[in-house]
Scaffold this motif. Structure first.
Motif, mmCIF file in Angstrom:
data_model
loop_
_atom_site.group_PDB
_atom_site.id
_atom_site.type_symbol
_atom_site.label_atom_id
_atom_site.label_comp_id
_atom_site.label_asym_id
_atom_site.label_seq_id
_atom_site.Cartn_x
_atom_site.Cartn_y
_atom_site.Cartn_z
ATOM 1 N N LEU A 179 0.863 -1.181 0.000
ATOM 2 C CA LEU A 179 0.000 0.000 0.000
ATOM 3 C C LEU A 179 0.897 1.227 0.000
ATOM 4 C CD1 LEU A 179 -2.861 1.274 0.280
ATOM 5 C CD2 LEU A 179 -2.466 1.285 2.752
ATOM 6 N N TYR A 180 0.674 2.126 -0.941
ATOM 7 C CA TYR A 180 1.446 3.363 -0.940
ATOM 8 C C TYR A 180 1.095 4.164 0.321
ATOM 9 C CZ TYR A 180 2.589 2.783 -5.952
ATOM 10 O OH TYR A 180 3.057 2.329 -7.154
ATOM 11 N N PRO A 181 2.072 4.814 0.948
ATOM 12 C CA PRO A 181 1.788 5.569 2.171
ATOM 13 C C PRO A 181 0.753 6.669 1.942
ATOM 14 C CG PRO A 181 4.148 5.305 1.862
ATOM 15 C CD PRO A 181 3.503 4.838 0.596
ATOM 16 N N CYS A 182 -0.198 6.769 2.861
ATOM 17 C CA CYS A 182 -1.207 7.840 2.806
ATOM 18 C C CYS A 182 -0.681 9.062 3.553
ATOM 19 C CB CYS A 182 -2.519 7.355 3.405
ATOM 20 S SG CYS A 182 -3.288 6.026 2.471
ATOM 21 N N ALA A 183 -0.429 8.907 4.848
ATOM 22 C CA ALA A 183 0.235 9.962 5.619
ATOM 23 C C ALA A 183 1.733 9.735 5.442
ATOM 24 C CB ALA A 183 -0.157 9.883 7.091
ATOM 25 N N TYR A 184 2.362 10.582 4.634
ATOM 26 C CA TYR A 184 3.711 10.234 4.173
ATOM 27 C C TYR A 184 4.825 11.152 4.661
ATOM 28 C CZ TYR A 184 3.047 14.024 0.787
ATOM 29 O OH TYR A 184 2.837 15.250 0.212
ATOM 30 N N SER A 185 4.480 12.305 5.231
ATOM 31 C CA SER A 185 5.547 13.248 5.566
ATOM 32 C C SER A 185 5.184 14.078 6.796
ATOM 33 C CB SER A 185 5.809 14.186 4.385
ATOM 34 O OG SER A 185 6.716 15.217 4.736
ATOM 35 N N MET A 186 6.171 14.276 7.653
ATOM 36 C CA MET A 186 6.039 15.199 8.778
ATOM 37 C C MET A 186 7.150 16.240 8.683
ATOM 38 S SD MET A 186 3.595 14.862 11.100
ATOM 39 C CE MET A 186 4.114 15.166 12.785
ATOM 40 N N THR A 187 6.784 17.499 8.823
ATOM 41 C CA THR A 187 7.755 18.589 8.861
ATOM 42 C C THR A 187 7.621 19.280 10.207
ATOM 43 O OG1 THR A 187 7.549 18.935 6.475
ATOM 44 C CG2 THR A 187 8.571 20.704 7.761
ATOM 45 N N PHE A 188 8.701 19.313 10.959
ATOM 46 C CA PHE A 188 8.678 19.889 12.299
ATOM 47 C C PHE A 188 9.268 21.293 12.273
ATOM 48 C CE2 PHE A 188 8.815 15.303 12.738
ATOM 49 C CZ PHE A 188 7.820 15.066 13.667
ATOM 50 N N ASN A 189 8.699 22.165 13.087
ATOM 51 C CA ASN A 189 9.163 23.546 13.153
ATOM 52 C C ASN A 189 9.049 24.030 14.589
ATOM 53 O OD1 ASN A 189 8.671 26.697 12.869
ATOM 54 N ND2 ASN A 189 9.702 26.004 11.007
ATOM 55 N N VAL A 190 10.130 24.572 15.103
ATOM 56 C CA VAL A 190 10.176 24.994 16.505
ATOM 57 C C VAL A 190 10.122 26.510 16.594
ATOM 58 C CG1 VAL A 190 11.586 24.994 18.604
ATOM 59 C CG2 VAL A 190 11.444 22.926 17.181
ATOM 60 N N THR A 191 9.298 27.005 17.505
ATOM 61 C CA THR A 191 9.167 28.444 17.720
ATOM 62 C C THR A 191 9.356 28.764 19.194
ATOM 63 O OG1 THR A 191 6.755 28.194 17.936
ATOM 64 C CG2 THR A 191 7.614 28.788 15.762
ATOM 65 N N THR A 192 9.593 30.039 19.464
ATOM 66 C CA THR A 192 9.681 30.494 20.848
ATOM 67 C C THR A 192 8.332 31.047 21.285
ATOM 68 O OG1 THR A 192 10.444 32.669 20.111
ATOM 69 C CG2 THR A 192 12.124 31.052 20.706
ATOM 70 N N GLU A 193 8.009 30.873 22.534
ATOM 71 C CA GLU A 193 6.762 31.355 23.097
ATOM 72 C C GLU A 193 7.077 32.442 24.119
ATOM 73 O OE1 GLU A 193 2.450 31.024 23.599
ATOM 74 O OE2 GLU A 193 3.925 30.471 22.070
ATOM 75 N N LYS A 194 6.532 33.623 23.899
ATOM 76 C CA LYS A 194 6.807 34.738 24.796
ATOM 77 C C LYS A 194 6.399 34.377 26.227
ATOM 78 C CE LYS A 194 6.258 38.872 23.260
ATOM 79 N NZ LYS A 194 5.693 40.173 22.787
ATOM 80 N N GLY A 195 7.324 34.577 27.139
ATOM 81 C CA GLY A 195 7.054 34.312 28.547
ATOM 82 C C GLY A 195 7.253 32.875 28.969
ATOM 83 N N SER A 196 7.661 32.019 28.037
ATOM 84 C CA SER A 196 7.867 30.610 28.370
ATOM 85 C C SER A 196 9.343 30.257 28.278
ATOM 86 C CB SER A 196 7.063 29.717 27.418
ATOM 87 O OG SER A 196 7.362 28.352 27.652
#
Length: 282
Positions: A154-171
């Motif tokens: 079966l060809y992959p349906c959910a095939y890719s994850m891209t992660f992105n990190v951000t800063t949270e003010k006050g955390s």
């Protein structure tokens, strides 16, 4: 009303009202009785879930959180392509007599690649970068490997994850965000199952890397409702909805490979009745 319910209801209404039918087209899937399985579909559906505010499990019906997490860990942690290492039977139709689904899903995540820092598979590379280079714009996985497609049942349906990190003010902690790319999705059978899987994955990775969870953005190229699912969906989206459940993740676990399905649970999870015997097109 949980945000996940709101998103799901709006998406289903949009597909049913503004979607395009594939009836009469040359389609691949068939029902168990041999009839072609046609759909109503929408192209390019994008849903956003803020995991810092709530866990995106539907309350219209119950999502089996331990079962969907078991499948996610089968792919991402065990990196397996053998259904004998999976507790559910949802992959049985695509497995050979020995239980293998070919060079698909977990198989691809287990393949080691050569980086400047050494040999790593895709999961270990994500964890390495989140810990050592969190602001990189190159933290991603991809299991849609063209050279191996002919060996995938079966060809992959959910095939890719891209992660992105951000800063949270006050955390003091960084925020982990991600985009899940999916080429195709059976909305009734799989939508919230996939959303919950990758929400759990993000919680686990965030805890592993001492971060907090942020947004999960779900991009579906072909979001569809099968013809025989239409009355089920129409009934489902007219049900009462409830408050989102609380998500618990064992705070003692700091290594991604130590998590089990017993380290998660949904608390105060009130739902409508389960939808049983959903026909699945293969």
């Amino acid at each position: 009303m949980s945000l996940a319910d709101h998103i799901f209801i709006d998406m289903c209404k949009d597909i049913l009202q503004a979607g395009v039918s594939t009836e009469g087209e040359k389609v691949r899937p068939k029902w168990e009785d041999g009839d072609f399985a046609y759909t109503i579909k929408r192209f390019g559906v994008v849903n956003r879930y803020d995991l810092s505010k709530e866990f995106p499990a539907l309350t219209l019906r119950k999502t089996a959180i331990k079962s969907c997490t078991d499948e996610m860990l089968w792919i991402w942690q065990k990196k397996s392509n053998n259904i004998n290492e999976l507790h559910s039977h949802i992959w049985d139709s695509w497995a050979d007599k020995d239980g293998f689904i070919g060079k698909a899903y977990g198989y691809q995540l287990a393949v080691k690649h050569c980086y400047k820092e050494g040999m790593m598979d895709q999961v270990d590379r994500v964890i390495y970068d989140l810990k050592n280079n969190p602001y990189s714009r190159r933290i991603m996985t991809n299991i849609y490997v063209h050279q191996d497609l002919h060996e995938m049942n079966l060809y992959p349906c959910a095939y890719s994850m891209t992660f992105n990190v951000t800063t949270e003010k006050g955390s003091e902690k960084l925020k982990l965000n991600a985009i899940l790319n999916q080429r195709s999705q059976d909305v009734l059978a799989a939508n919230n199952w996939n959303v919950c899987q990758y929400a759990v994955l993000m919680h686990m990775l965030a805890q592993t890397c001492d971060m907090q969870v942020g947004e999960l953005v779900h991009v579906i190229a072909d979001a569809h409702i099968y013809d025989r699912h239409i009355p089920i969906v129409q009934d489902l989206i007219n049900r009462p909805v409830y408050d989102a459940p609380n998500f618990w993740l064992n705070p003692e676990i700091k290594n991604f490979y130590d998590f089990t399905v017993e380290d998660i649970r949904l608390e105060n999870y009130v739902t409508g009745p389960q939808v049983k015997n959903i026909p699945i097109a293969v």
